[in-house]
Design a protein around this motif. Sequence first.
Motif, PDB file in Angstrom:
ATOM      1  N   ALA A  90       0.865  -1.011   0.081  1.00 31.47           N
ATOM      2  CA  ALA A  90       0.118   0.013  -0.129  1.00 31.47           C
ATOM      3  C   ALA A  90       0.883   1.438  -0.065  1.00 31.47           C
ATOM      4  CB  ALA A  90      -0.788   0.187   1.186  1.00 31.47           C
ATOM      5  N   LEU A  91       2.076   1.295   0.186  1.00 33.17           N
ATOM      6  CA  LEU A  91       2.970   2.274   0.227  1.00 33.17           C
ATOM      7  C   LEU A  91       3.308   2.916  -1.376  1.00 33.17           C
ATOM      8  CD1 LEU A  91       5.880   0.940   2.650  1.00 33.17           C
ATOM      9  CD2 LEU A  91       4.029   2.724   3.049  1.00 33.17           C
ATOM     10  N   PRO A  92       3.475   4.258  -1.268  1.00 37.17           N
ATOM     11  CA  PRO A  92       3.293   4.947  -2.862  1.00 37.17           C
ATOM     12  C   PRO A  92       4.284   3.745  -3.836  1.00 37.17           C
ATOM     13  CG  PRO A  92       3.817   6.428  -1.044  1.00 37.17           C
ATOM     14  CD  PRO A  92       3.925   5.059  -0.363  1.00 37.17           C
ATOM     15  N   GLN A  93       5.362   3.458  -3.435  1.00 41.61           N
ATOM     16  CA  GLN A  93       6.261   2.844  -4.361  1.00 41.61           C
ATOM     17  C   GLN A  93       6.380   1.088  -3.863  1.00 41.61           C
ATOM     18  OE1 GLN A  93       9.871   5.310  -5.546  1.00 41.61           O
ATOM     19  NE2 GLN A  93       8.867   6.803  -4.489  1.00 41.61           N
ATOM     20  N   GLY A  94       5.679   0.917  -3.086  1.00 42.17           N
ATOM     21  CA  GLY A  94       5.655  -0.896  -2.622  1.00 42.17           C
ATOM     22  C   GLY A  94       7.440  -1.018  -2.108  1.00 42.17           C
ATOM     23  N   TYR A  95       7.786  -1.889  -2.469  1.00 46.02           N
ATOM     24  CA  TYR A  95       9.105  -2.034  -2.108  1.00 46.02           C
ATOM     25  C   TYR A  95      10.347  -1.263  -2.020  1.00 46.02           C
ATOM     26  CZ  TYR A  95       7.440  -6.699  -0.173  1.00 46.02           C
ATOM     27  OH  TYR A  95       6.562  -7.680   0.290  1.00 46.02           O
ATOM     28  N   ASP A  96      10.038  -0.343  -3.026  1.00 46.39           N
ATOM     29  CA  ASP A  96      10.964   0.780  -3.710  1.00 46.39           C
ATOM     30  C   ASP A  96      10.645   1.810  -2.854  1.00 46.39           C
ATOM     31  OD1 ASP A  96      12.440  -1.276  -5.116  1.00 46.39           O
ATOM     32  OD2 ASP A  96      10.721  -0.724  -6.564  1.00 46.39           O
ATOM     33  N   THR A  97       9.826   2.068  -2.120  1.00 46.74           N
ATOM     34  CA  THR A  97       9.616   3.283  -1.247  1.00 46.74           C
ATOM     35  C   THR A  97      10.673   3.439  -0.346  1.00 46.74           C
ATOM     36  OG1 THR A  97       7.094   2.662  -1.030  1.00 46.74           O
ATOM     37  CG2 THR A  97       7.964   4.316   0.284  1.00 46.74           C
ATOM     38  N   PRO A  98      11.325   4.773  -0.507  1.00 52.40           N
ATOM     39  CA  PRO A  98      12.488   5.062   0.573  1.00 52.40           C
ATOM     40  C   PRO A  98      11.969   5.353   1.828  1.00 52.40           C
ATOM     41  CG  PRO A  98      11.612   7.110  -0.945  1.00 52.40           C
ATOM     42  CD  PRO A  98      11.037   5.695  -1.482  1.00 52.40           C
ATOM     43  N   LEU A  99      12.712   4.967   2.831  1.00 52.07           N
ATOM     44  CA  LEU A  99      12.384   5.082   4.225  1.00 52.07           C
ATOM     45  C   LEU A  99      13.525   6.055   4.825  1.00 52.07           C
ATOM     46  CD1 LEU A  99      11.510   1.664   5.550  1.00 52.07           C
ATOM     47  CD2 LEU A  99      10.000   3.335   4.806  1.00 52.07           C
ATOM     48  N   GLY A 100      12.972   7.100   5.642  1.00 54.17           N
ATOM     49  CA  GLY A 100      14.005   7.806   6.532  1.00 54.17           C
ATOM     50  C   GLY A 100      14.208   7.260   7.616  1.00 54.17           C
ATOM     51  N   GLU A 101      15.223   8.134   8.191  1.00 56.88           N
ATOM     52  CA  GLU A 101      15.945   7.533   9.464  1.00 56.88           C
ATOM     53  C   GLU A 101      14.700   7.274  10.544  1.00 56.88           C
ATOM     54  OE1 GLU A 101      18.965   8.837  12.964  1.00 56.88           O
ATOM     55  OE2 GLU A 101      18.117  10.306  11.529  1.00 56.88           O
ATOM     56  N   ARG A 102      14.944   6.164  11.100  1.00 58.68           N
ATOM     57  CA  ARG A 102      13.940   5.450  12.347  1.00 58.68           C
ATOM     58  C   ARG A 102      12.604   5.075  11.412  1.00 58.68           C
ATOM     59  NH1 ARG A 102      15.958   6.228  17.319  1.00 58.68           N
ATOM     60  NH2 ARG A 102      17.602   7.879  17.353  1.00 58.68           N
ATOM     61  N   GLY A 103      12.498   5.062  10.160  1.00 56.33           N
ATOM     62  CA  GLY A 103      11.240   4.568   9.481  1.00 56.33           C
ATOM     63  C   GLY A 103      10.210   5.711   9.571  1.00 56.33           C
ATOM     64  N   LEU A 104      10.590   6.655   9.320  1.00 55.60           N
ATOM     65  CA  LEU A 104       9.781   7.903   9.279  1.00 55.60           C
ATOM     66  C   LEU A 104       8.351   7.573   8.402  1.00 55.60           C
ATOM     67  CD1 LEU A 104       9.137  10.812  10.258  1.00 55.60           C
ATOM     68  CD2 LEU A 104      10.062  11.646   8.270  1.00 55.60           C
ATOM     69  N   GLY A 105       7.097   7.809   9.018  1.00 54.23           N
ATOM     70  CA  GLY A 105       5.995   7.429   8.289  1.00 54.23           C
ATOM     71  C   GLY A 105       5.259   5.992   8.627  1.00 54.23           C
ATOM     72  N   LEU A 106       6.108   5.172   9.308  1.00 57.64           N
ATOM     73  CA  LEU A 106       5.629   3.838   9.546  1.00 57.64           C
ATOM     74  C   LEU A 106       5.451   3.883  10.991  1.00 57.64           C
ATOM     75  CD1 LEU A 106       8.343   1.612   7.941  1.00 57.64           C
ATOM     76  CD2 LEU A 106       5.938   2.423   6.811  1.00 57.64           C
ATOM     77  N   SER A 107       4.369   3.127  11.308  1.00 54.27           N
ATOM     78  CA  SER A 107       3.807   2.740  12.913  1.00 54.27           C
ATOM     79  C   SER A 107       5.058   1.867  13.551  1.00 54.27           C
ATOM     80  CB  SER A 107       2.706   2.442  13.066  1.00 54.27           C
ATOM     81  OG  SER A 107       2.475   0.943  12.581  1.00 54.27           O
ATOM     82  N   GLY A 108       5.106   2.082  15.077  1.00 57.70           N
ATOM     83  CA  GLY A 108       5.948   1.065  15.636  1.00 57.70           C
ATOM     84  C   GLY A 108       5.765  -0.426  15.402  1.00 57.70           C
ATOM     85  N   GLY A 109       4.520  -0.807  14.883  1.00 56.14           N
ATOM     86  CA  GLY A 109       4.210  -2.088  14.770  1.00 56.14           C
ATOM     87  C   GLY A 109       4.587  -2.416  13.374  1.00 56.14           C
ATOM     88  N   GLN A 110       4.627  -1.766  12.466  1.00 51.53           N
ATOM     89  CA  GLN A 110       4.990  -1.751  10.934  1.00 51.53           C
ATOM     90  C   GLN A 110       6.564  -2.018  10.838  1.00 51.53           C
ATOM     91  OE1 GLN A 110       3.254   1.632   9.183  1.00 51.53           O
ATOM     92  NE2 GLN A 110       1.696   0.459   8.184  1.00 51.53           N
ATOM     93  N   VAL A 111       7.193  -0.902  11.730  1.00 50.56           N
ATOM     94  CA  VAL A 111       8.657  -1.122  11.879  1.00 50.56           C
ATOM     95  C   VAL A 111       9.288  -2.570  12.377  1.00 50.56           C
ATOM     96  CG1 VAL A 111      10.763  -0.169  13.115  1.00 50.56           C
ATOM     97  CG2 VAL A 111       9.296   1.258  11.852  1.00 50.56           C
ATOM     98  N   GLN A 112       8.377  -3.020  13.274  1.00 48.68           N
ATOM     99  CA  GLN A 112       8.609  -4.082  13.982  1.00 48.68           C
ATOM    100  C   GLN A 112       8.384  -5.492  13.055  1.00 48.68           C
ATOM    101  OE1 GLN A 112       6.565  -4.648  17.816  1.00 48.68           O
ATOM    102  NE2 GLN A 112       8.515  -5.345  18.804  1.00 48.68           N
ATOM    103  N   ARG A 113       7.616  -5.344  12.149  1.00 44.00           N
ATOM    104  CA  ARG A 113       7.129  -6.442  11.184  1.00 44.00           C
ATOM    105  C   ARG A 113       8.247  -6.212  10.216  1.00 44.00           C
ATOM    106  NH1 ARG A 113       0.934  -5.402   9.973  1.00 44.00           N
ATOM    107  NH2 ARG A 113       1.316  -3.650  11.039  1.00 44.00           N
ATOM    108  N   LEU A 114       8.782  -5.104   9.721  1.00 39.52           N
ATOM    109  CA  LEU A 114       9.943  -5.079   8.962  1.00 39.52           C
ATOM    110  C   LEU A 114      10.934  -5.596   9.646  1.00 39.52           C
ATOM    111  CD1 LEU A 114      10.078  -1.508   7.359  1.00 39.52           C
ATOM    112  CD2 LEU A 114       9.591  -3.459   6.152  1.00 39.52           C
ATOM    113  N   ALA A 115      11.340  -5.535  10.729  1.00 37.09           N
ATOM    114  CA  ALA A 115      12.472  -6.274  11.470  1.00 37.09           C
ATOM    115  C   ALA A 115      12.250  -7.646  11.472  1.00 37.09           C
ATOM    116  CB  ALA A 115      12.631  -5.631  12.685  1.00 37.09           C
ATOM    117  N   LEU A 116      11.094  -8.108  11.550  1.00 33.26           N
ATOM    118  CA  LEU A 116      10.902  -9.388  11.682  1.00 33.26           C
ATOM    119  C   LEU A 116      11.105 -10.128  10.496  1.00 33.26           C
ATOM    120  CD1 LEU A 116       9.787 -11.818  13.353  1.00 33.26           C
ATOM    121  CD2 LEU A 116       7.543 -11.458  13.052  1.00 33.26           C
TER     122      LEU A 116
END
Length: 585
Positions: free
Chosen positions: A463-489
């Motif tokens: 659902a992100l603008p560019q999918g897996y190619d969406t650039p992320l800022g420092e600390r995953g700006l724009g993502l919730s804590g749960g989304q960041v945790q799932r990325l790490a998982l």
Amino acid sequence: MATSEELWLKARKKDIRPQLNRAVGLGLFAGWLIIVQAWLLARVVSVVIIDHQHLADVWGYLAAMLPIFALRFALMRAAENVAFEAAAQVRRDLRGRLYEHLQALGPLWLTRQSSGDIANTIVTGIDALEAYYARYLPNMSLTALVPLSILVFVLPQDWVSGLVLLLTAPLIPIFMILIGKGTETLNQQQWQLLSRMSARFLDSLQGLTTLKLFGVSRHEAEVVAALTEEYRIGTMKVLRVAFLSSVALEFMSTISIAMVAVFIGFRLFYGEMQFFNGFFVLLLAPEFYLPLRNMGTFYHARMEAIGAAQNLLKLLDTPIPPHAQTTGGTQKLDAGQEVRIRFDAVTVRHAADLPPALDAVSFAALPRGLTALVGASGAGKSTALHALMALVQPEAGRILVNETPLTTLDATDWLRHVAWVPQRPHVFEGTVRDNIALGQSDPPQDEVERAARAAQAHDFIAALPQGYDTPLGERGLGLSGGQVQRLALARALLKPAKLVLLDEATAQLDAQTQAQVGAAILALAKERCVILAAHRLSTVLQADHVVVLEAGRVIEQGAPADLLRADGAFARLVRAHEPAVQEQA
């Protein structure tokens, strides 16, 4: 008398001595060309003005001056380039040493430090050394060599002028040292203040939301403003001393040149010397004092480097805590070998004056299965995982990997077999795909997506603008804590590691997502050794083995069903935290 900081700075010279010698040689050659240039100019003026000859008669002298100008320029630029490359080498080496030392100190030590202070020391502090090695050291040598070379040519032409130069030259550095006395202390105070200001400013930026919510953002801004004003006042004090030094140097050199000019003028007036000799000496007099005058600027660079070196030395001299020291083992595990973990009476203590974080802990984790560490905050769950990653070292007992002591394994090779999901995962600059594939050499897209699906991350990524190619800022700006945790998982699931360590990996997930991720963890545990530290117990109840920790000690362990029947500490934890889960069980 040289301070410990300056002795440390000078000790770095041995690594770049060839480059510094080359820079000094090029600068000295350029200084010799000044003498040739002055001789040619004096000859042209003498022949045309005094001997009344035409310019055509001195065309050869004029033509020779052009390549000398060009060669001087080329030599000076080459000397600067060589000196700056030498300084860059020192900076690279120091950053490497600092990075290695910070790694040795360990991430647990870093969590107790101010990130702004550390960043200021590593970035600004090391950059402040550039002028010391690129300008101060080469020019200190040239300050002696170039005037001496000029003096060799002045004395045969006019010994009186040579004597004036010889007697007045030492006065310039003496006055500079007297005026600049105490500047070292001012610079060191400035660097300490800069570190405080950087740390406070970064902390304020990182906690800006919290400050706003609690209504103290204006007060924090006033604190930062006060520190900034204090730094400004200190900077002006340092600059005042620097400008005063420059004025004194200019005054002394101007008076000295004037004395040479007066002596030459009177002797020319009375016919006691030739015009060519006097004009030649007069042209060289400013060049004689130029390196000495420049020394004021370079001396300020020395003061700044000494101030910066204080923080660098403080960081490099920080002793490595005993719990962070590694033995530097060399054994390696086979790539396809499964991992069996056993803690054998392991004791870990973070500081000598603190109680042990782990106290004679013993348990085993099978090559394929889920081992859960449970207990209240501070029970030692995270410390056990840190010990498995060799971030802390036991003061007693052993951690065995396939019955081989962990301390005998090569640390870098061992970590290739470990995947890790911390409580607060870090998102790096880059795309979503880059963050999931961290440490992997360009994995296929389908494998990345498979890991993301298993971690229940694919849907929000798509659902992100560019999918897996969406650039992320420092600390995953724009993502919730749960989304960041799932990325790490997903990152941990993608890594072909035989040991997976999860520290509160589902803490920030809602109940439905937690159940889905828990199923993925259970599926993973059928193929790998998974050790989970958790407060929430829904996944723990399905673990193969549960270890209950309290104040660093194992008070209970076994299969979840057996522990519930025993109605001990584990059963009480379940009843206290998740009674609904107990009913489902």
